[in-house]
Design a protein around this motif. Structure first.
Motif, PDB file in Angstrom:
ATOM      1  N   ARG A   1       5.849   7.615  13.180  1.00 42.81           N
ATOM      2  CA  ARG A   1       5.363   6.389  12.519  1.00 42.81           C
ATOM      3  C   ARG A   1       5.365   5.223  13.503  1.00 42.81           C
ATOM      4  O   ARG A   1       4.495   4.358  13.461  1.00 42.81           O
TER       5      ARG A   1
ATOM      6  N   THR B   1       0.841  -1.208   0.000  1.00 51.21           N
ATOM      7  CA  THR B   1       0.000   0.000   0.000  1.00 51.21           C
ATOM      8  C   THR B   1       0.875   1.257   0.000  1.00 51.21           C
ATOM      9  O   THR B   1       0.528   2.255  -0.626  1.00 51.21           O
ATOM     10  N   GLY B   2       2.023   1.203   0.674  1.00 47.10           N
ATOM     11  CA  GLY B   2       2.941   2.351   0.668  1.00 47.10           C
ATOM     12  C   GLY B   2       3.396   2.658  -0.757  1.00 47.10           C
ATOM     13  O   GLY B   2       3.408   3.816  -1.184  1.00 47.10           O
TER      14      GLY B   2
ATOM     15  N   GLN C   1      -9.027  -2.154   9.069  1.00 47.97           N
ATOM     16  CA  GLN C   1      -8.511  -2.650   7.787  1.00 47.97           C
ATOM     17  C   GLN C   1      -8.485  -4.176   7.769  1.00 47.97           C
ATOM     18  O   GLN C   1      -8.808  -4.805   6.756  1.00 47.97           O
TER      19      GLN C   1
ATOM     20  N   THR D   1      -7.826   3.933   2.304  1.00 47.41           N
ATOM     21  CA  THR D   1      -6.859   2.842   2.144  1.00 47.41           C
ATOM     22  C   THR D   1      -7.565   1.539   1.758  1.00 47.41           C
ATOM     23  O   THR D   1      -7.086   0.795   0.892  1.00 47.41           O
TER      24      THR D   1
ATOM     25  N   GLU E   1       1.740   9.887   9.354  1.00 47.87           N
ATOM     26  CA  GLU E   1       0.482   9.355   9.895  1.00 47.87           C
ATOM     27  C   GLU E   1      -0.142   8.369   8.927  1.00 47.87           C
ATOM     28  O   GLU E   1       0.131   8.416   7.731  1.00 47.87           O
ATOM     29  N   LEU E   2      -1.021   7.543   9.458  1.00 49.60           N
ATOM     30  CA  LEU E   2      -1.719   6.605   8.578  1.00 49.60           C
ATOM     31  C   LEU E   2      -2.768   7.363   7.753  1.00 49.60           C
ATOM     32  O   LEU E   2      -3.422   8.271   8.254  1.00 49.60           O
ATOM     33  N   VAL E   3      -2.906   6.956   6.504  1.00 50.33           N
ATOM     34  CA  VAL E   3      -3.966   7.478   5.640  1.00 50.33           C
ATOM     35  C   VAL E   3      -5.283   6.889   6.186  1.00 50.33           C
ATOM     36  O   VAL E   3      -5.299   5.744   6.651  1.00 50.33           O
TER      37      VAL E   3
ATOM     38  N   ARG F   1      -3.106  -2.267   8.547  1.00 48.28           N
ATOM     39  CA  ARG F   1      -2.367  -1.559   9.589  1.00 48.28           C
ATOM     40  C   ARG F   1      -3.289  -1.116  10.719  1.00 48.28           C
ATOM     41  O   ARG F   1      -2.828  -0.470  11.657  1.00 48.28           O
TER      42      ARG F   1
ATOM     43  N   GLY G   1       2.383  -4.046   4.280  1.00 48.39           N
ATOM     44  CA  GLY G   1       1.976  -2.735   4.797  1.00 48.39           C
ATOM     45  C   GLY G   1       0.468  -2.585   4.895  1.00 48.39           C
ATOM     46  O   GLY G   1      -0.042  -1.487   5.122  1.00 48.39           O
ATOM     47  N   PHE G   2      -0.237  -3.645   4.722  1.00 50.66           N
ATOM     48  CA  PHE G   2      -1.695  -3.678   4.866  1.00 50.66           C
ATOM     49  C   PHE G   2      -2.081  -5.050   5.402  1.00 50.66           C
ATOM     50  O   PHE G   2      -1.552  -6.034   4.899  1.00 50.66           O
TER      51      PHE G   2
ATOM     52  N   PHE H   1       0.524   4.202  -2.735  1.00 44.16           N
ATOM     53  CA  PHE H   1       0.356   5.619  -2.365  1.00 44.16           C
ATOM     54  C   PHE H   1       1.457   6.473  -2.998  1.00 44.16           C
ATOM     55  O   PHE H   1       1.184   7.540  -3.537  1.00 44.16           O
ATOM     56  N   ARG H   2       2.718   5.991  -2.922  1.00 46.11           N
ATOM     57  CA  ARG H   2       3.826   6.788  -3.486  1.00 46.11           C
ATOM     58  C   ARG H   2       3.674   6.962  -4.993  1.00 46.11           C
ATOM     59  O   ARG H   2       3.942   8.023  -5.543  1.00 46.11           O
TER      60      ARG H   2
ATOM     61  N   ARG I   1      12.797   9.415   0.214  1.00 43.79           N
ATOM     62  CA  ARG I   1      11.517   9.470   0.929  1.00 43.79           C
ATOM     63  C   ARG I   1      11.594  10.474   2.074  1.00 43.79           C
ATOM     64  O   ARG I   1      12.375  10.309   3.002  1.00 43.79           O
TER      65      ARG I   1
ATOM     66  N   MET J   1       0.974  11.152   4.758  1.00 41.55           N
ATOM     67  CA  MET J   1       2.280  10.512   4.583  1.00 41.55           C
ATOM     68  C   MET J   1       3.394  11.449   5.018  1.00 41.55           C
ATOM     69  O   MET J   1       4.347  11.029   5.673  1.00 41.55           O
TER      70      MET J   1
HETATM   71  P1  AMP Z   1       5.193   2.263   4.004  1.00 44.61           P
HETATM   72  O1  AMP Z   1       5.916   2.368   2.702  1.00 44.61           O
HETATM   73  O2  AMP Z   1       4.471   0.958   4.154  1.00 44.61           O
HETATM   74  O3  AMP Z   1       6.055   2.602   5.185  1.00 44.61           O
HETATM   75  O4  AMP Z   1       4.044   3.380   3.957  1.00 44.61           O
HETATM   76  C1  AMP Z   1       4.343   4.759   3.827  1.00 44.61           C
HETATM   77  C2  AMP Z   1       3.170   5.599   4.278  1.00 44.61           C
HETATM   78  O5  AMP Z   1       2.010   5.292   3.474  1.00 44.61           O
HETATM   79  C3  AMP Z   1       2.696   5.344   5.715  1.00 44.61           C
HETATM   80  O6  AMP Z   1       3.453   6.094   6.661  1.00 44.61           O
HETATM   81  C4  AMP Z   1       1.253   5.814   5.629  1.00 44.61           C
HETATM   82  O7  AMP Z   1       1.152   7.222   5.611  1.00 44.61           O
HETATM   83  C5  AMP Z   1       0.832   5.316   4.251  1.00 44.61           C
HETATM   84  N1  AMP Z   1       0.289   3.933   4.327  1.00 44.61           N
HETATM   85  C6  AMP Z   1       0.810   2.802   3.755  1.00 44.61           C
HETATM   86  N2  AMP Z   1       0.046   1.730   4.029  1.00 44.61           N
HETATM   87  C7  AMP Z   1      -0.988   2.177   4.804  1.00 44.61           C
HETATM   88  C8  AMP Z   1      -2.100   1.550   5.427  1.00 44.61           C
HETATM   89  N3  AMP Z   1      -2.307   0.225   5.320  1.00 44.61           N
HETATM   90  N4  AMP Z   1      -2.950   2.335   6.138  1.00 44.61           N
HETATM   91  C9  AMP Z   1      -2.766   3.659   6.242  1.00 44.61           C
HETATM   92  N5  AMP Z   1      -1.718   4.306   5.709  1.00 44.61           N
HETATM   93  C10 AMP Z   1      -0.826   3.585   4.989  1.00 44.61           C
END
Ligand code: AMP
Length: 190
Positions: free
Chosen positions: A146, A32-33, A93, A65, A58-60, A89, A86-87, A36-37, A134, A54
């Protein structure tokens, strides 16, 4: 079909290990990260919503998500299984994932956690931030935020999956190949 949730704190090595495991077990990797990126980079509506969260570490929000995750799963109707990275979280979810997979006759097979000490991981993320580009890896206060998000919202998933007898943990410290071996031993025994 096997569906694996790769679980662990930021920097624990989920992304690195997912690259090996998806090849070895022929799984569809959904980070999921990464999604989002990708959206952030391409300036999509979803990217704009996610960016503020991000940036702060913080979590989205769950609704955003969960919708995104479901859309990603729908892209692979013929897969042999998913590797979720990453899902989920949050408990919401995880509940949404269970309900969604179950609507397709699927389920989470196992959750495998990569365990590592916070201080080791903070150092690792700061190192990664020097090359990853990042923003959330470059600022120690954001990194620590985080971890607070993880402790508050994500750690309760351990009991959630333990109650379903689906939680497994491996030591996430050591050579990359050795950790892949530890994870594979868990998957092979499923
Ligand atoms: P990661 O690459 O998994 O560390 O994710 C980077 C950022 O994306 C996190 O700090 C959150 O802001 C967002 N993110 C990724 N996965 C989730 C998730 N399952 N729920 C909420 N936010 C997420």
């Amino acid at each position: 079909m096997i569906n694996i949730v790769l679980f662990g704190k930021p920097g624990a090595g989920k992304g690195t290990q997912a690259e090996f495991l998806k090849e070895k077990y022929n799984l569809t990797h959904i980070s999921t990260g990464d999604v989002f990126r990708y959206n952030l980079k391409n300036g999509t509506e979803l990217g704009k919503i996610a960016q503020g969260y991000m940036d702060k570490g913080e979590l989205v929000p769950d609704s955003v998500t969960i919708d995104m995750l479901q859309a990603e799963v729908e892209k692979h109707p013929d897969t042999k299984g998913f590797l979720f990275d990453g899902f989920p979280r949050t408990i919401s979810q995880a509940e949404a994932l269970d309900a969604f997979l179950s609507s397709k006759g699927w389920s989470v097979t196992a959750t495998i956690a990569l365990e590592a000490d916070d201080e080791v991981l903070v150092e690792r993320l700061l190192e990664r931030g020097k090359t990853s580009g990042r923003a959330d890896d470059q600022d120690e206060a954001k990194i620590r935020h985080r971890y607070r998000e993880y402790n508050e919202k994500t750690a309760p998933l351990i009991s959630y999956y333990e109650a379903q007898r689906k939680f497994h943990a491996v030591d996430g410290i050591g050579p990359i190949a050795e950790i892949t071996h530890r994870l594979s031993s868990v998957i092979d025994a499923l």
